[in-house]
Every structure is written in C-alpha cells, then in structure tokens.
Design a protein around this motif. Structure first.
Motif, PDB file in Angstrom:
ATOM      1  N   LYS A  28       0.874  -1.233   0.040  1.00  0.00           N
ATOM      2  CA  LYS A  28      -0.016  -0.044   0.130  1.00  0.00           C
ATOM      3  C   LYS A  28       0.918   1.209   0.144  1.00  0.00           C
ATOM      4  O   LYS A  28       1.947   1.211   0.468  1.00  0.00           O
ATOM      5  CB  LYS A  28      -0.899  -0.003   1.291  1.00  0.00           C
ATOM      6  CG  LYS A  28      -2.091  -0.998   1.301  1.00  0.00           C
ATOM      7  CD  LYS A  28      -2.751  -0.979   2.400  1.00  0.00           C
ATOM      8  CE  LYS A  28      -4.213  -1.315   2.335  1.00  0.00           C
ATOM      9  NZ  LYS A  28      -5.107  -0.980   3.392  1.00  0.00           N
ATOM     10  N   ARG A  29       0.506   2.286  -0.733  1.00  0.00           N
ATOM     11  CA  ARG A  29       1.259   3.218  -0.374  1.00  0.00           C
ATOM     12  C   ARG A  29       0.082   4.787  -0.246  1.00  0.00           C
ATOM     13  O   ARG A  29      -0.939   4.734  -0.454  1.00  0.00           O
ATOM     14  CB  ARG A  29       1.980   3.845  -1.617  1.00  0.00           C
ATOM     15  CG  ARG A  29       1.423   3.943  -2.960  1.00  0.00           C
ATOM     16  CD  ARG A  29       2.410   3.958  -4.205  1.00  0.00           C
ATOM     17  NE  ARG A  29       1.636   4.298  -5.324  1.00  0.00           N
ATOM     18  CZ  ARG A  29       1.214   5.264  -6.021  1.00  0.00           C
ATOM     19  NH1 ARG A  29       1.485   6.631  -5.173  1.00  0.00           N
ATOM     20  NH2 ARG A  29       0.765   5.282  -7.099  1.00  0.00           N
ATOM     21  N   LYS A  30       0.603   5.683   0.280  1.00  0.00           N
ATOM     22  CA  LYS A  30      -0.046   6.959   0.496  1.00  0.00           C
ATOM     23  C   LYS A  30      -0.183   7.480  -0.948  1.00  0.00           C
ATOM     24  O   LYS A  30       0.923   7.737  -1.697  1.00  0.00           O
ATOM     25  CB  LYS A  30       0.878   7.839   1.349  1.00  0.00           C
ATOM     26  CG  LYS A  30       0.417   7.279   2.997  1.00  0.00           C
ATOM     27  CD  LYS A  30       0.799   8.444   3.896  1.00  0.00           C
ATOM     28  CE  LYS A  30       0.383   7.790   5.067  1.00  0.00           C
ATOM     29  NZ  LYS A  30       0.907   8.422   6.419  1.00  0.00           N
ATOM     30  N   THR A  31      -1.315   8.374  -1.141  1.00  0.00           N
ATOM     31  CA  THR A  31      -1.629   8.991  -2.262  1.00  0.00           C
ATOM     32  C   THR A  31      -2.181  10.378  -2.052  1.00  0.00           C
ATOM     33  O   THR A  31      -2.811  10.495  -0.996  1.00  0.00           O
ATOM     34  CB  THR A  31      -2.065   8.165  -3.317  1.00  0.00           C
ATOM     35  OG1 THR A  31      -2.298   8.984  -4.537  1.00  0.00           O
ATOM     36  CG2 THR A  31      -3.596   7.718  -2.928  1.00  0.00           C
ATOM     37  N   GLY A  32      -2.104  11.218  -2.954  1.00  0.00           N
ATOM     38  CA  GLY A  32      -2.994  12.567  -2.676  1.00  0.00           C
ATOM     39  C   GLY A  32      -2.549  13.372  -1.803  1.00  0.00           C
ATOM     40  O   GLY A  32      -3.240  13.942  -0.757  1.00  0.00           O
ATOM     41  N   LEU A  33      -1.165  13.331  -1.647  1.00  0.00           N
ATOM     42  CA  LEU A  33      -0.714  14.312  -0.585  1.00  0.00           C
ATOM     43  C   LEU A  33      -0.748  15.965  -1.138  1.00  0.00           C
ATOM     44  O   LEU A  33      -0.680  15.904  -2.325  1.00  0.00           O
ATOM     45  CB  LEU A  33       0.837  14.143  -0.100  1.00  0.00           C
ATOM     46  CG  LEU A  33       0.746  13.007   0.724  1.00  0.00           C
ATOM     47  CD1 LEU A  33       0.812  11.623   0.149  1.00  0.00           C
ATOM     48  CD2 LEU A  33       2.353  13.028   1.633  1.00  0.00           C
TER      49      LEU A  33
END
Lengths: 258, 370
Positions: free
Chosen positions: B237-242
């Motif tokens: 998983k990764r973080k998106t939309g920062l």
C-alpha cells in the motif's frame, strides 16, 4: 522581538518628549481662547486644533517597517496641518481566529452552510416597506380569523373524525389498561370539544350513536331465543316484549333479529 | 410503448463538454452519439478514465441505459434509461446507491475542477433558490489531493440529495448585492497542518482589508492509504494524494456566492503563502465579474432554470460569466436538446446581463426510451 521592543521604547521616549511641547502649546491656545470668549463672544472654530499624532497599534506583531514610517511621519509634522490618524490593524488578530464554536460546526458540517440567524432578519427589514407591512398585518388578521373559524366550526369535522377513527394501535394487542386509557382520553377530548363549542355558541355535528353491532346475547344450548327460562316459566322483560312488537310491526323478514 | 416514436439520436463531436452533454441526455431522455473523441491524439485516443467512470455512474443511477463504445473509444453511443435514483431494487440498498469510482480527488485540480468544499459551500446552496433545501449533504469521508502525476486520488465522498421536488421553482435573481462575508476551508492532506495556517494567513492578508468578516477554517487529515500492488509485494500500500489547498466563498447580502479554489500542484514547489494569496485574488476576480451567480455555479443554475416549470425565470449574470465558453456552449447544447432559447438584456448593474429563460417543465421524471 527583543530588538524591536528596544526600538519601540526609544521611539516612545521621543514621542513623549515632543508631545510635551505640543500639549503645552495646545493648553496655552485653549487658555487664550477661553479668556477671549469670556470677554467677547464665542469663537467660530471650524478648523480643528492640531492634535498630537496618534499611532494606535493593535496586536503584538509590530514590524519595523511601520516604525520607520511612523518616524518619517514625525519628521514632517507641522502645527497648522491636520494630522491623519493612522489606525493599523494587524492581519493576525489572535482573537479573531477564535470564532464561535457553533459557527465553525455549522460551516464545517457536511450540509451546505446556512446563513447566521440574524442575517435574514436584516434582509427582510430592508425589503419590507410600509405597504407590504400593511398587507402583512391584514393577512395575519385574516389568517387568525380563518384559524378560529376552522377551529370552532365543524366545517372540517367529518374529515377530522375520519382521521381520528383510524387508530392503528387499536388493532395491535395491548394491555387492557392502555386501551381503556386511550378510549377514556378520546372520550374526554370529545366532551371537552363539545363543551367548548357550546360555550362558543357553535353548533357541532350530532352525536352519532355508535354503530356497533348488537351484542349477541349469551345463552346456553337449548335456551329460548328470547326471554329467560327459569323455574319452568319463560319470563319476558318489557324490552323483550317491545322487540317482539316491533318485529311484528315491521314485518317478519325485516324484524328478524338473527 | 410501441406507440412511442424513437427519438432521433443527437450527434456531437469532440471531447469537450462531454459530461455536460451526457447529463443533458440523461435528463431529457434523448439518445446521443458523440464521435471523434480525442481522435487526433496518438497516445491516448478515446474516452479518458474519468469519463468512463462518469458513464458507469450514469448507468448506476439509471435503469435501462445503453452505452456502446467504438473499438478505440473515440465514439460513444448513449441511450439513457429511466432515472431510478435511490429507489429500492434498482441497485440501491437502503436508499443509498453505492458506486465506486476509482481515484476520487476531493481537492481542486489543475484542470480547473473545483474542490468538494466549494461544491458544498458554493454550489449546493444554489439549489435553495429552486426550493430544494432539505436533506442536502455532501459528506467528505476521506480527503485526497491529486495523485503524484496529477491524477488519481483516494478520496471518498457521500452525496445525499434527499429533497425531491416535482419541478424546480422559477427563480428571479436580479440583484447581486454586496459582499458581506468571506468564509473558506483550508485543507491539508497528509502534510503538516502548518500549511493551512500559512495559507490562511496569506489569504487573510489580502482579504481582511476589503472584507473584515473573513474566517477560514482549517481541516487537517491523513493521506489515504491505497493499495499499490507490485510484483514483489502484492499487498503493498502507499499513500497518495498528498497536498494542501484552499477554498474560499464570498457571500453577499442577497445570498449570491462567489468562490475561488486553489490547490498545491502535484509536483509541489509552490509555497502556501503564494497559493493563499493567489486564491484570494482569484476570489476578488470572481467578485469583480459580478452577477448573482459565479461562473462555477452558473451551469447548474442555468440548467435547472431551463428544466424548470414553464414560466420565465430571470437571473443577472456578469458579462464575463455569460461570455465564458462553457456557459455559451451550455446554451447551444440546451437548444440542441430541445430547450427554449435565452433572451438577454442589459442589467441594472454595470457589466451585468439579465438572462431570461423559459422552463420546459422537464422536471423530476425520467423517461424510458427504448
């Protein structure tokens, strides 16, 4: 911050010094004026007396650029020139950030934000004219009259009784006491309404006798269909006799009880 | 049903105003065929992913829609069905249609889309003048800025449109009034909340001089954590939309709303101060254009007026708002879809034009087309 504080202190000292001279001058002028007015007639002073320049600083954040401008202003001071009062609002007003919690809640909720309650009242005040006011009051009066008429007459009674007749709770099983209570309450309400109507001189609809089916008489097997058989004799009460007579008058088939 | 004549298919070309045309087709129940969608593009011809998502959403909201793509996706044929809304048994469970759209971005984008906050605070109130005001909600469940390459986020929103009317009321919006307050939302997703404070300070620095009743609220949230499977780690998983952004709304004393939107570019590199100031200037520009509706909400309002009850509704629009490309195109498209024409005259205020529109009484009824 410490540097600016120091600077400010120095500036204040200079201001106070110069203000002293200025104030003295003012006082002297005022004294002269008072003396003159006591002797002759009051002076018409259209021009304001030059007052000491005031630099009001709001908030803590004071930046040195302003200080410089203030100092430069100071240099250009002259007695007969009306000084412009400078009020400086800080962009970062600490108190301003603390908005009422409820407004924040109202704005940040998922619903589209609604206007604050006092806003629409202002708009209506602005919009309303005297003619509109008049129309409004007359409308209100008519409205009240109509309400009163509807309440006191029986124009809508038929529908209302219809509505009240639909009692979904009655179908359900419920404790006897509850059902009794509901019935008693309804009856009480009805009597109150009738009493009120009588007091107001309103003619209500006639009391409709409950169109309940005649209760079947409990009787044992082999018992007569009318009267009581006891001790070898058939006893007919006056009610029974009347019913027999009625049935004969109306005709056999119509008068049959069951 | 057999007696109903098959309506002629309307033909359009090009990818511009595609979504607007699809909406009009759905509302009026007329089939349409759009061809030459990005046909000159060699790298990505045909429908873009977000347009396909929108078509899928329309399919979820209607019953009996037919959608046909050409092999390359440059032509689409859309026969709208009956709008079922959240009626039970037609894809809705418990009065809610759940429809997953991949990569929802809740912030504004560089392509010119507005943020959810603007939709909630500047567009949803427009419905109020049509008598649609109860049970409107836009819940932001998870915020997300644009992804790394400017597309694809991981946001989640819920739109509740609980107030159903037979026909929208006829509106007469003639006086824009004067701005009495400015509100706004600064949002940071997955970045420090200090960005919000910096945005707010910069915007207030510009706006406080002209509108003292300026408050901007701050919303800090974590970045969405979306699955990004790789070959080595399928469960990755990764973080998106920062990113961060600001939405400003100015309200006048007559209830007209002007809005502005700015978000940090996906590549980064712009300080919050610049963005805050830019947003404030954008708001001032929108206010300068004038009119009772800003250009953001104008299409919604004009469309509702055209569909409304068969009466003449009027609205004062700023000259620039009326002359903008999307409003003009909307007028043409409405005409194509059989709505009545607009009549224009000069407004009382300078640079404003009063647009009178006769409604067509389309209303809240879907028409089954077979």
């Amino acid at each position: 911050m410490a540097v600016s504080l120091g600077k400010r202190k120095r500036r204040e000292v200079s201001t106070v010094e110069s203000e002293h001279g200025e104030l003295d001058d003012c006082d002297a002028r005022a004294l002269f004026q008072r003396a003159f007015e006591a002797k002759f007639q009051p002076l018409e002073v259209t021009e304001k007396l030059p007052s000491a320049p005031e630099t009001v600083l709001l908030g803590d954040g004071f930046d040195p650029d302003d200080e410089e401008s203030v100092i430069s202003d100071w240099g250009g001071l002259s007695d007969d020139e009306a000084q412009v009062e400078i009020v400086k609002h800080d962009a970062m007003d600490a108190a301003g950030h603390q908005l009422a919690k409820q407004e924040q809640k109202a704005f940040m909720s998922s619903k589209p934000p609604t206007a604050t309650p006092h806003a629409p009242s202002v708009a209506t005040q602005a919009a309303s004219t005297s003619a509109e006011d008049e129309a409004e009051t007359s409308n209100l009066k008519h409205d009240l009259a109509l309400q009163r008429l509807l309440k006191e007459s029986h124009l809508l009674d038929h529908s209302s009784t219809k509505n009240s007749a639909v009692v979904p709770e009655g179908k359900k099983t419920m404790p006897l006491a509850h059902r009794k209570g509901i019935k008693a309450k309804a009856a009480g309400r009805e009597t109150a309404r009738r009493k009120e109507a009588v007091e107001n001189g309103v003619i209500l609809e006639k009391v409709r006798t409950s169109a309940q089916p005649q209760k079947r008489r409990e009787r044992g097997i082999g018992a007569p269909s009318i009267g009581k058989f006891r001790g070898g004799t058939l006893k007919l009460s006056s009610h029974d006799v009347k019913s027999i007579e009625r049935s004969r008058l109306q005709g056999g088939s119509k008068g049959r009880r069951r | 049903m057999a007696a109903t004549p098959t309506p002629t298919t309307l033909r359009f070309t090009g990818s511009k105003h595609l979504i607007q045309r699809l909406v009009l087709a759905t509302l009026t129940g007329k089939p349409l065929r759009i061809s030459q969608i990005r046909s000159v593009s060699h790298t990505s011809p045909g429908l873009a992913p977000h347009e396909v998502s929108f078509l899928r959403l329309l399919e979820a909201l209607t019953n009996g829609s037919q959608i046909e793509f050409s092999y390359t996706g440059t032509t689409v044929l859309y026969k709208p069905g009956l709008i079922t809304g959240s009626a039970a048994g037609h894809g809705a469970q418990g009065g809610v249609i759940r429809h997953e759209v991949p990569g929802v971005i809740t912030s504004s984008t560089e392509a010119g889309d507005v943020s959810v906050d603007t939709v909630r605070t500047a567009i949803l109130p427009v419905f109020k003048s049509f008598g649609i005001e109860r049970d409107l909600e836009l819940r932001i469940l998870r915020r997300s800025n644009a992804g790394r390459d400017g597309k694809g986020g991981g946001g989640e929103v819920q739109l509740v449109f609980g107030h159903q009317v037979r026909l929208p009321r006829t509106v007469h919006l003639m006086s824009a009034g004067r701005v009495k307050r400015v509100r706004g939302v600064a949002y940071s997703t997955g970045v420090a909340g200090a960005n919000n404070a910096r945005l707010i300070e910069a915007a207030r620095g510009v706006l406080n001089v002209v509108a003292p009743d300026t408050y901007i609220f701050s919303d800090v949230s974590a970045a969405p954590f979306v699955p990004a499977p790789t070959r080595e780690n399928p469960a990755a998983k990764r973080k998106t939309g920062l990113g961060f952004g600001l939405s400003l709304v100015a309200e006048t004393n007559t209830g007209a709303l002007y809005s502005a939107d700015v978000a940090s570019p996906p590549a980064g590199g712009e300080p919050p101060e610049d963005l805050g100031r830019k947003c404030a200037f954008q708001l001032l520009e929108a206010i300068e254009q004038g009119g009772c509706v800003s250009s953001v909400a104008a299409p919604t309002l004009l469309m509702l007026m055209a569909m409304g009850s068969e009466d003449v509704g009027r609205v004062a629009l700023g000259r620039e708002v009326l002359g903008s490309e999307h409003v003009l195109q909307l007028a043409r498209d409405l005409r194509t879809f059989g709505m009545s024409g607009w009549s224009l005259r000069d407004g009382d205020e300078e640079d404003s034009v009063v647009v009178s529109i006769v409604g067509k009484g389309v209303g809240n009824v879907g028409r089954k087309i077979t």
